[in-house]
Scaffold this active site. Structure first.
Site, mmCIF file in Angstrom:
data_model
loop_
_atom_site.group_PDB
_atom_site.id
_atom_site.type_symbol
_atom_site.label_atom_id
_atom_site.label_comp_id
_atom_site.label_asym_id
_atom_site.label_seq_id
_atom_site.Cartn_x
_atom_site.Cartn_y
_atom_site.Cartn_z
ATOM 1 N N TRP A 1 51.168 -60.919 -45.038
ATOM 2 C CA TRP A 1 51.963 -59.748 -44.657
ATOM 3 C C TRP A 1 51.129 -58.560 -44.219
ATOM 4 C CZ3 TRP A 1 50.227 -56.187 -48.035
ATOM 5 C CH2 TRP A 1 49.949 -56.569 -49.347
ATOM 6 N N GLU B 1 41.587 -59.169 -57.323
ATOM 7 C CA GLU B 1 41.918 -58.583 -56.027
ATOM 8 C C GLU B 1 43.170 -57.724 -56.191
ATOM 9 O OE1 GLU B 1 42.050 -60.025 -51.442
ATOM 10 O OE2 GLU B 1 43.228 -61.217 -52.846
ATOM 11 N N CYS C 1 42.172 -58.344 -46.769
ATOM 12 C CA CYS C 1 41.488 -59.394 -47.527
ATOM 13 C C CYS C 1 40.005 -59.085 -47.690
ATOM 14 C CB CYS C 1 41.656 -60.736 -46.822
ATOM 15 S SG CYS C 1 43.363 -61.313 -46.728
ATOM 16 N N LYS D 1 55.030 -69.617 -39.735
ATOM 17 C CA LYS D 1 55.905 -69.003 -40.732
ATOM 18 C C LYS D 1 55.300 -67.672 -41.162
ATOM 19 C CE LYS D 1 56.230 -68.835 -45.097
ATOM 20 N NZ LYS D 1 56.808 -67.458 -45.280
ATOM 21 N N GLU E 1 41.992 -69.136 -46.348
ATOM 22 C CA GLU E 1 41.426 -67.797 -46.523
ATOM 23 C C GLU E 1 42.173 -67.144 -47.674
ATOM 24 O OE1 GLU E 1 41.381 -63.733 -46.072
ATOM 25 O OE2 GLU E 1 41.719 -64.160 -43.952
#
Length: 484
Positions: A156, A388, A289, A180, A255
């Site tokens: 997202w 994270e 990320c 998707k 990833e």
């Protein structure tokens, strides 16, 4: 046009086999993160719709798409890039509204998306095999063939960029795709088919379906006709995707995020380092990320640097993405609660809060904002060091010297990227050898671009995207050997 007309111009129906498919049934909301209000109700693709999309991709692979020459694939990809650029303003507005990111960042993302198609257009007609010398009685050569129908599970935080990053090399290699997008930010991926159509991409080659992971993503990954899965997301979900893909022996690119260190040594250019650290953690409100979410800094320069960092952070303002704020919202209420929970737990465990640390409530905005935050952690086991966070939260670790900084940089199970600021090139290159990660940045965080391979090691995943390495996931090598 006003932004309302831009957002309501998006066709929300899934795109399958070259047309919009009216499916009815359940929907899910996509929100404006700055206000917390619903932008659209998007139709959910169930298992039957997923099957339609995959079958369309499988038919196209052996149908008209197989007859398209590499040169024509190249021209198509160039045209896709141009179509995106021609509609960049509209795409940027929709991306900013759906993801909450500042408009300037959204504009950069749309240009990067176009650049992916442009870059891979340049290689589509140059994917040559090799001849293998076996002596006078044999001729042996290799062919590069498309891997098959591919699934792309999009995160997202960079909706169109991440779609283009995987789709462009897949098309260059002659593969087909089912995309998707994340249910939080599906809109620009739903807009993409109109540019593909105008560029001449045949029906069935690219299909776009939406829905939650459990309802739409899971049957897509598990489908027996999917040959490769490209996934960006959490470690836990990535492991589930790996297990599902393994059930029908599909290859994967994973990833899975990071907890990337930015090392600042005492001999660094402190102005450049400060700018780099700010950009590394506060771009897209930290929802990156490869965000530089850990500052590892030498003790001798730490106090002065942190004073300047905190002062700079206190000048930052909030706002909705279209107003180009310093800090925009995070993507959802769920994400806001996650950020708050990790910060609160870390402070309770002994981390020192230098600035920020709380949910923000900007005047006139009812969305999901978190204060830009800096935590000083002496214990590497602190949650904010190891987890994270995916928000505007920087964790600081103090190093006694270069070797200690390298050890602290390596103290997590992630290995996506790492950065260093120093005037000593020997130390910089030693760090590049020591640090775990697919990309190492020296004296500029987020250095590189579409051309530079990207991916992780350890819990950050495996496989490479971007650059020529990004093509390798989307073709297979066939060896042909003949006795003559």
């Amino acid at each position: 046009m006003t932004y309302q007309s831009e957002i309501h111009s998006v066709d929300l129906d899934p795109y399958i086999d070259g047309r919009r498919r009216k499916i009815g049934g359940k929907t899910f909301p996509t929100y404006d993160p700055a206000s917390g209000t619903v932008l659209h109700e998007v139709p959910v693709a169930d298992t039957a719709v997923v099957d339609e999309a995959v079958e369309a991709a499988a038919r196209a692979l052996k149908g008209g798409w197989a007859a398209v020459t590499p040169a024509e694939r190249s021209r198509m990809l160039f045209r896709v890039a141009q179509e995106i650029r021609n509609d960049a303003e509209r795409l940027s507005i929709v991306e900013s509204l759906d993801a909450g990111k500042p408009l300037r960042e959204a504009k950069g993302d749309i240009e990067t998306s176009a650049r992916y198609f442009e870059y891979y257009a340049g290689i589509a007609d140059k994917m040559q095999g090799d001849t293998i010398p076996l002596g006078p009685d044999f001729i042996s050569f290799t062919l590069h063939e498309p891997i098959g129908a591919t699934a792309h599970i999009i995160p997202w935080n960079f909706p169109l960029v991440t779609t283009a990053r995987g789709l462009a090399p897949a098309l260059a290699a002659g593969a087909t795709a089912v995309i998707k997008p994340a249910e939080q930010t599906p809109l620009t991926a739903l807009m993409l088919p109109e540019y593909l159509e105008r560029a001449g991409v045949p029906a069935g080659v690219v299909n776009v379906i939406c829905g939650p992971g459990a309802v739409t993503g899971a049957p897509l990954v598990a489908h027996g006709k999917i040959a490769h899965v490209t996934f960006t997301g959490s470690v836990a979900t990535g492991k589930a995707v790996l297990a599902s893909a393994a059930s029908h022996v599909a290859s994967t690119t994973m990833e899975l995020g990071g907890k990337s260190p930015v090392v600042v040594l005492a001999d660094a250019n402190m102005d450049a380092a400060l700018d780099g650290v700010m950009k590394a953690i506060f771009t897209n409100a930290g929802q990156v990320c490869s965000a530089g979410s850990r500052l590892v800094i030498e003790r001798s320069c730490a106090d002065a640097f942190l004073d300047r960092l905190v002062a700079r952070i206190k000048t930052l303002g909030f706002g909705r993405g279209l107003d180009n704020p310093d800090i925009g919202p995070v993507v959802s209420h769920q994400q806001l609660l996650k950020i708050e929970g990790i910060v609160t737990a870390s402070v309770a465990a002994g981390a020192q809060l230098l600035v920020g640390g709380s949910v923000a409530h900007p005047e006139g905005l009812g969305g999901w904002f978190f204060e830009p935050t800096v935590l000083l952690a002496s214990d590497p086991a602190t949650l904010a060091v190891q987890e994270e966070i995916f928000g505007p939260v920087l964790t600081v670790q103090i190093a006694d010297d270069f070797d200690h900084a390298c050890a602290l940089a390596e103290c997590t199970d992630f290995g996506l990227v790492a950065g260093i600021y120093t005037s000593d090139i020997s130390k910089a290159l030693r760090f590049a050898r020591i640090a775990s990660g697919g990309q190492i940045f020296i004296n500029q965080y987020f250095a590189g671009g579409v051309e530079t391979p990207f991916g992780g090691v350890k819990n950050s995943g495996f496989g490479r995207e971007k650059g020529l390495e990004g093509l390798k996931s989307y073709y297979t090598v066939k060896t042909v050997t003949a006795r003559i």
